[in-house]
Every structure is written in structure tokens, then in C-alpha cells.
Design an enzyme around this catalytic site. Structure first.
Site, PDB file in Angstrom:
ATOM      1  CG  ASP A 120      -0.204   0.068   2.519  1.00 33.23           C
ATOM      2  OD1 ASP A 120       1.039   0.117   2.510  1.00 33.23           O
ATOM      3  OD2 ASP A 120      -0.871   0.085   3.561  1.00 33.23           O
ATOM      4  CG  ASP A 294      -6.477  -5.412   1.136  1.00 35.47           C
ATOM      5  OD1 ASP A 294      -7.126  -4.628   0.403  1.00 35.47           O
ATOM      6  OD2 ASP A 294      -6.070  -5.087   2.262  1.00 35.47           O
ATOM      7  CB  CYS A 334      -7.083 -26.094   5.637  1.00 39.75           C
ATOM      8  SG  CYS A 334      -7.567 -26.179   7.368  1.00 39.75           S
ATOM      9  CB  CYS A 337     -10.165 -29.078   8.496  1.00 33.94           C
ATOM     10  SG  CYS A 337     -10.788 -27.461   8.993  1.00 33.94           S
TER      11      CYS A 337
HETATM   12 ZN   LIG Z   1      -9.828 -25.955   7.519  1.00 34.84          ZN
END
Ligand SMILES: [Zn+2]
Ligand SMILES: [Zn+2]
Lengths: 417, 437
Positions: A120, A294, A334, A337
Site C-alpha cells: 500500500d 485484501d 486445509c 481440518c
Molecule cells: Zn480448515
């Protein structure tokens, strides 16, 4: 499908490429290939080719403020499929400073991140430091929070720091006014942002390596936004951001400003909606034609134990999960998990910071997976259906759909059932 | 003991020079082994501090036995009882071998809460009092591979009276007998090993009595308690351990609690210790430091030259306060103070140092990041600092243990000691010079 696709017939590829290239500055280190356009909404799926790698859009960009992503290693971030993340010029310019980062071969070398970076301008931080700052035509004056020294952040200075950081995408310094402010200050800020854009373009030492994006300002005033769009789209910049939103304004105003902006931005350049990252906002704003987003929210909220899920969020630290032996989201691919249960993470929060890292990883995975699903549905020509399914899963009933989202989606011909 | 399978195979025993061997047939299916001298993997609730499984797995040659502590676990007893399948499955660590200890060696324990029938642990919600019944119920819920028997270890403070120490030995033996009784009647604990705890404070005869009596019980190994860093000097510790280990059977492992500094580890291995807890790299990480001591015993000047510079270049860098090691060896607060085996990355001198933490180190941190970046992460309070330092410190510490075993195997312990301790001595000289300037 109405989309002009580059991945279609091979014969057209080079021709299309040529036309894209022509529309951009000859030296611009950015190529945007529109892969698919939704036949109903303004959504599009693109390949955004940047110096370090290609980025599939729509894309969510995680924020690594100080040259690090909240306890996650760069290998983990890459493993999650992240192709671009953010660094903050204000913070990095203060510590460790542009000279040192330049010695480290830019922010890429400093943090050892092999993919793309967006920085930025440093101006946005001034909104939060407003008591310390004074805006003049020259730039933003503020007192260093570290040594109290007065510092001037001019457009030239901002670009000079971003040149040292070596980001793939730099943002112009804009005159940021809170989106809840109205009146002549907004108009002044818009005009000043246009003038500062010209100074930023002139100051860019690396136009062949670093892309400078303009930021559309104009507050919540449609006429000012339009004027800003008219001015800025005349400049030869590789991409545009929609700024000055997502600062506490009414959502009804927010989406109208977004859609007005995308209506007038050139098709062949990327559109970046700054500071937007809630799942519903992402899906709606993709439908309104935005490509890049973002937000600090997914990583910040993770550290408080809030895991993002297709039905909203799950507060891992709450007592109700102490004996809940399922993963956060049984369908999430992921690493968190795949291995750990809500109950284990709940317990781990009491013992170690790794619990935060596990949720951060899950939340980044959630954001990136969501955007990949959005892209797939655009490519497959079924984005409107995707939106309907998404909304049904996110809200328990039709009457809980936020009114602004229903209106925004209706404006691009998506009716929710 | 029924189901007991763990075997200690010693390949070398040199009196006064340590024991080299392998603990075999560990874990539920017996497929794991652990080399000794070695250390356990220190964790918070099964997680190596700061590290997710993915980052942990960037490290190779980690110990095969993971340490859990009841101080972390006790508050989750109800959850584990409802879960039923043990901590291994609860934590998603399906391949781990677990050793469950009473306290966390990285957290000093408060004294004054032990009674004849109970010991206390401190979790996130405060003190939890454990009777033998509750202690054993916890073991049944956790289902570790080994566990430390309940013990009264409140003798580590200076000036603990002989009377108090005797009481601690008696109580600990009584706890052990009660634990074993429950253990033998618990189907859930079949195949699980019990480590008896040797107490005795700094009284030689109490140490010997505790060791001798514990050895009479059907235990798989021994925990040496009350000898932790800060409780006594190394000469006394060596003397006590040497005396105790004479009372213990050769074929069972001896685990020393609360000692982790490399110099102390070396001395304790020579006194006959097999296993340590790896809390030291965590403590180093928490103070923003990186382990950098050399343990290379290679005679090859070229090889030595390759590994050594990281440390040789450190001349004068090690110490930042200028007086870290001179005193404090007997001070329990010493645990939080920097030692001569580490460098403080927060120090300004690293703000533009583009070298890895340790040249030639193969860990994820050293292969990917530089001191300048670690310094930045520390001064900006970023979470990644703890992650990266923990990776390096863990790698460095376990590599030190590997070097220690190699030195024992090749008769090079003296060379290793000179390398590790010599530097410490040399460093102290440098500090003195620095100060006099
Ligand atoms: Zn996950
Ligand atoms: Zn390393």
C-alpha cells in the site's frame, strides 16, 4: 458464453495478447487475460500475470503487515496456494526501513517470499493516525510514533519506499478521507489524489518491474467518483483500485460506489477493491466486477479463535466446542481440518500459540478456497447459481439475507430464491 | 509387569563416562525406538511450542517420544473421559509415543501445596489437586505409553530440612505403591509403563534410600526428581546422581527432570543419566535467543572449518548484558536468563546481519531466513519469531544430542566437552575483557 477467452482457440491467443498489450503501457510488467466473463453478472475470471508468478482472479490477498503473515511460514502460505500477499509500506518504512530492505533484495528477499507482493502507499495508516498527521499539497506530515520526529510522506517518498520494497504492485499515495466524511473535503481529496497520481507515476523508478495502481476516490458522492474515474482512466496505469470505501459507511452506499466504479473502469485492467474481505462482500463484489481484494479480518479474527466456515464463523474458544470432536469444517481441505478437532484446538488455545496458527491457516485456506470456487463457477458459466447456493448456506433463512446484498445482486440480474 | 515390552539395549557402558544404547520396542505396536543418551520432545498438550505439525515436520531426527504434562492435561480430564480413545487420537497425533509427566519442566512449580495424600499441578485455570485416584483416572483417560508415578518433589529449594526430604521420599514411595496397585488392576493401562520417581533432595543417604526402594518396585524406568537447574550446583548434582544410579538396575532407563543446559547435560550423562526433557530450547526461544554453541568434534580441519565459523565469528557477540553467566548458577531465576550457549537476536548488532542463525545449520529457519529478519520479527513482536526460533533451537538441541551419542560411540567425549565447555570458558574470558574495557 459471452466471454472472450484466451484459453480458447490457440490461433487467437497471440492476437488477443497483442491487443491486451497494446492497451497497456508498453513497458508494463503486468498482463491481464480475461479467461471468462459471467454472462449474467459483471463477474470475470482472469489470469493476472505479474513479475513473480501468475495470479488467478478473483483473488483474496492475505495481509502480512510487517513482512510476515501472523505466525505462518512462507512455505505454509505457498502451500495454501497463495499467489500474492500484502505488505504495509508505513510499517516497513518505519521498521526495518527501506535501506535495509533494499539491501535484503527487497521485501521478497527480506521475508523470503517467492511469489507476488502488493504494497500500500502508507497513506491509509494516516487515517488512524489522523491526530498526528496534517495533509498539505506536499504530502502527509506526521510524527513518528517511535522517536517523535516529524516525517513527510509525499507521493515521491511513498513511491521511493515502495521501489525499495520492490513490490510487484505499488499503490499511489492518495489523500484518504474517512468514508463517513462528506462535503468539500471529499472533493479536495479527490482532486489532490489525481494530482498525486501524476507525481507517483513520475516518481516510479522501476516502471518495467513494478506496477503502479491508481486509487479511485470520491467518497460516497457519485459525481465525484465519476469525475475521479474520468480523470484517472486517462492515465496510463496498469491497474486500478477502488478506494475510500470499507470504512464504516452504509453498505447501500458502498455497493453503489463499487458498481459505479467497475462500470467505468477499462475491461483490460485489473480492479482491486481495497479493504474488503468478508465472505458475503467478496461474493457480491465479484458479481459487481472486482478482481482483487485484501483484508486483515480473516487473520486477525483467527487469533481470537474465530474460524471462518461456510455458515459464518465458529468461536473455537467457546465452551460448546470443548467436547466437539469434529473438525472445524468437515469439508475443508486445509491441514488444520485434516488433523485436528474443534475440541483439541479449544484445549490447545489454553496452552500454546500454535492454536492461533492453526486457525490462521484454516482462515486463509477458507478465503482462498472460496475465491477458487467463485472462479471455477465463473469459468463454468454458473456463477449466479453459485451465489444462490452460497447465500443459502451462509444464512439460515431468506429473511436474514442482508438487504444491500439482495439489492446489489439484483442490480446485476441475480435474484435470490 | 504385564504387557511391559520396552527394552533398553546398552551398546557401551563406561563407568563415569556414560551409557550408550537404544530403548527398543516403544509404542503400542512396539515399532519405535529411542537412542540414549537422548531427550524427549517437550510439548504443550502434544504440540511443540509455537509449531504446527507442518512446521514441526520440517525437522528430521526428532525424538520418537513426546512428553505430555498433567499440568496441561488435568483440566481436560472430563473431555478426555468423554472422548474415550486416549490423548493420542484426541490430539490427532496418531503415530506418537507419549510419556506423561506430572509437571512442565519449563514452568517452576509453586511449593507448599503438597499433602500426604495429594500433589498439585497448575493449569490455565489455576491449581488442580490430584489424589492417587484422580491421578490414575487421568492416566486412564490419557492412555500414554509411559507415565511418571505421582511424586512429592517439593525438595528442590535450598535449605529444605532433612525431615522434609525424608517425608518426600516416603510419600513418593507410598504414592508409587498405590499407583502400581491401581495400575495392575486397570485393563486400560495394559502395556503402559510406569516410571518410579527418585527423590531425596540434596541428602545423599535419602537419595540412595529412595533409589534403592524404588528399584524394588516393578517399574520400567526411573525419574530423577529434585535435581533441576537452580536447585544445586553441578558438582553436588553429579555426586548425587552417581550415588543413586549405583542403586538402579543397569537395564532400565534413567530420566533426569529439569536439567537441560548443554554443560549440565554432559556432566549428568557422565554420571549415568540416559534421558532428558527438551524444555531448554523452548526457554531459549522465549527470551528471543538462538542456540549457537558448537558441538562439532570432527578432527578434519576442513570439516571443522566448515562448521565452526558460525561460532568462531561469534566472538564477543554472545553476551549482551555482559554478565549473564558469571553468577546465577545457583539462582532458580537463572532459568529465564540467557546462557553462554545462545545469542540474543533482539540485540541491535543483528539489525543488519544477513547471515543465518548458524552457518551450515540445515533447519528450515537457517535455510530460509537471516538474522536481520529474526531481529525484525522480534522487535515488531511478530508471532513468526517464536516459530522460527523454535525450529532452529529444537534442531540445534537435538543435533547436540546426536553429536553426544556419536562422541560416546567413538571415544570422543573429551573432545566434545572441550568444544562445548571450552567455548563457554573462553566466552567468559571475552566477557571479562569486554567489561574491563
Ligand atoms: Zn480448515
Ligand atoms: Zn538452524
Amino acid at each position: 458464453m459471452a466471454a472472450t477467452t484466451e484459453c480458447g482457440a490457440d490461433v487467437n491467443t497471440s492476437e488477443n495478447n497483442m491487443s491486451v498489450m497494446k492497451a497497456l503501457s508498453a513497458a508494463s510488467p503486468l498482463t491481464l487475460r480475461v479467461v471468462a466473463e459471467c454472462p449474467v453478472t459483471k463477474a470475470r475470471a482472469c489470469d493476472l500475470i505479474l513479475p513473480h508468478c501468475a495470479v488467478s482472479t478473483p483473488v483474496f490477498m492475505p495481509v502480512g503487515t510487517q513482512g510476515t503473515l501472523k505466525g505462518i511460514t512462507v512455505d505454509q502460505l505457498e502451500g495454501l496456494g497463495c499467489e500474492i500477499c500484502l505488505g504495509n509500506t508505513y510499517h516497513l518504512g518505519m521498521r526495518p526501513g527501506p535501506d535495509l530492505i533494499e539491501k535484503a533484495n527487497g521485501l521478497h528477499g527480506f521475508m523470503n517470499w517467492k511469489r507476488n507482493l502488493l504494497t500500500d502507499s502508507g497513506g491509509f495508516q494516516m487515517v488512524s493516525l489522523v491526530e498526528l498527521s496534517e495533509v498539505t499539497e506536499e504530502g502527509v506530515k506526521f510524527k513518528s510514533p517511535y522517536d517523535g520526529e516529524e516525517i513527510l510522506l509525499s507521493p515521491e517518498k511513498s513511491i521511493s519506499i515502495q521501489n525499495s520494497l520492490g513490490s510487484d504492485i505499488m499503490m499511489q499515495l492518495d489523500d484518504v478521507v474517512s468514508s463517513t466524511v462528506s462535503g468539500p473535503r471529499v472533493e479536495e481529496a479527490m482532486h489532490r489524489s489525481v494530482r498525486w497520481l501524476d507525481r507517483c507515476i513520475a516518481a516510479n523508478k522501476n516502471p518495467d518491474k513494478q506496477n503502479l495502481f491508481a486509487i479511485i476516490q470520491g467518497g460516497l458522492d457519485a459525481e465525484l467518483r465519476q469525475a475521479c474515474l474520468d480523470e484517472m482512466t486517462q492515465r496510463d496505469v496498469p491497474g486500478f483500485a477502488i478506494g475510500g470505501l470499507s470504512g464504516g459507511e452504509e453498505k447501500d452506499d458502498f455497493w453503489r460506489m463499487v458498481t459505479l466504479s467497475t462500470d467505468h473502469l477499462p475491461r483490460e485492467k485489473p480492479r482491486y477493491l481495497m479493504g474488503v474481505g468478508y465472505a458475503v462482500d467478496l461474493v457480491v463484489c465479484v458479481a459487481l466486477g472486482c478482481d482483487m481484494f485484501d483484508c486483515v479480518f480473516p487473520t486477525r479474527t483467527a487469533r481470537f479463535g474465530s474460524a471462518l466456515v461456510p455458515w459464518g464463523s465458529l468461536q473455537v474458544k467457546h465452551k460448546q466446542y470443548a467436547k466437539d470432536f469434529q473438525p472445524i469444517d468437515p469439508d475443508c481441505p486445509c491441514p488444520t481440518c485434516k488433523r485436528h478437532s474443534r475440541a483439541y484446538l479449544h484445549a490447545l488455545f489454553k496452552s500454546d500459540t500454535a492454536a492461533m496458527h492453526y486457525i490462521t491457516i484454516h482462515n486463509i485456506a477458507y478465503q482462498l478456497t472460496l475465491m477458487r470456487s467463485v472462479r471455477r463457477s465463473i469459468v463454468d458459466g454458473c456463477f449466479p447459481e453459485f451465489i444462490r447456493t452460497f447465500m443459502k448456506r451462509m444464512f439460515p433463512s431468506r429473511d436474514q439475507y442482508p438487504g444491500w446484498a439482495v439489492d446489489a445482486l439484483a442490480s446485476v440480474d441475480v435474484t435470490l430464491d | 509387569m504385564a504387557g511391559s515390552r520396552m527394552k533398553l539395549e546398552l551398546s557401551r557402558v563406561v563407568q563415569g563416562r556414560g551409557r550408550l544404547g537404544v530403548l527398543k520396542e516403544l509404542g503400542k505396536t512396539g515399532q519405535h525406538s529411542l537412542e540414549v543418551p537422548g531427550c524427549l520432545l517437550h510439548t504443550h498438550l502434544g504440540t511443540v511450542p509455537h509449531l504446527t505439525q507442518e512446521t514441526l515436520q520440517t525437522l528430521s531426527n526428532l525424538p520418537s517420544v513426546t512428553q505430555l504434562t498433567l499440568s496441561n492435561i488435568a483440566e481436560h480430564q472430563e473431555v478426555l473421559e468423554e472422548f474415550k480413545d486416549g490423548f493420542r487420537t484426541f490430539a490427532g497425533l496418531h503415530d506418537a509415543v507419549f510419556y506423561c509427566s506430572l509437571h512442565d519442566p519449563a514452568t517452576p512449580c509453586l511449593t507448599g501445596y503438597t499433602t500426604n495424600k495429594t500433589v498439585s499441578v497448575w493449569g490455565s485455570g489455576g491449581r488442580i489437586e490430584l489424589t492417587v485416584a484422580k491421578f490414575m483416572a487421568l492416566q486412564k483417560a490419557v492412555q500414554p505409553d509411559w507415565y511418571q508415578s505421582m511424586a512429592d518433589g517439593e525438595t528442590w529449594q535450598n535449605n529444605t530440612s532433612r525431615k522434609r526430604v525424608r517425608k518426600s521420599v516416603d510419600r513418593t514411595l507410598a504414592h508409587l505403591d498405590e499407583c502400581l496397585l491401581v495400575h495392575q488392576n486397570s485393563q486400560e493401562l495394559e502395556g503402559v509403563e510406569v516410571f518410579g520417581v527418585v527423590e531425596g533432595g540434596d541428602f545423599l543417604e535419602e537419595r540412595v534410600r529412595s533409589g534403592r526402594e524404588t528399584a524394588k518396585r516393578p517399574v520400567a524406568g526411573f525419574c530423577l526428581d529434585g535435581l533441576q537447574t537452580g536447585s544445586m550446583d553441578q558438582a553436588l548434582r553429579t555426586q548425587l546422581i552417581t550415588a543413586v544410579t549405583k542403586e538402579l538396575p543397569e537395564d532400565k532407563p534413567r530420566l533426569l527432570q529439569g536439567v537441560g543446559r548443554p554443560d549440565e547435560v554432559l556432566a549428568c550423562v557422565e554420571a549415568g543419566v540416559d534421558l532428558f526433557e527438551s524444555f531448554f530450547p523452548f526457554q531459549v526461544t522465549e527470551r528471543g535467543c538462538a542456540l549457537c554453541f558448537s558441538f562439532d568434534t570432527s578432527p578434519d580441519p576442513e570439516l571443522a572449518g566448515r562448521a565452526a565459523p558460525a561460532v568462531l565469528e561469534l566472538d564477543g557477540e554472545r553476551d549482551t548484558s555482559g554478565e549473564t553467566q558469571q553468577n546465577g548458577d545457583l539462582n532458580p531465576d537463572d532459568q529465564s536468563r540467557m546462557t553462554s550457549f545462545e545469542i540474543n537476536l533482539k540485540d541491535k548488532r543483528y539489525k543488519d546481519d544477513f547471515r543465518p542463525l548458524v552457518e551450515g545449520c540445515g533447519c528450515y529457519c537457517c535455510k530460509n531466513h537471516q538474522r536481520v529478519y529474526l531481529h525484525h520479527l522480534l522487535v515488531t513482536n511478530e508471532l513468526l519469531a517464536g516459530v522460527l526460533l523454535m525450529i532452529h533451537n529444537t534442531a540445534h538441541y537435538h543435533a547436540f544430542f546426536a553429536a553426544l551419542r556419536e562422541a560416546l560411540a567413538n571415544d570422543k567425549l573429551e573432545v566434545l566437552k572441550r568444544r562445548v565447555l571450552g567455548e563457554r570458558g573462553r566466552q567468559m574470558e571475552i566477557n571479562k575483557t569486554d567489561k574491563s574495557e
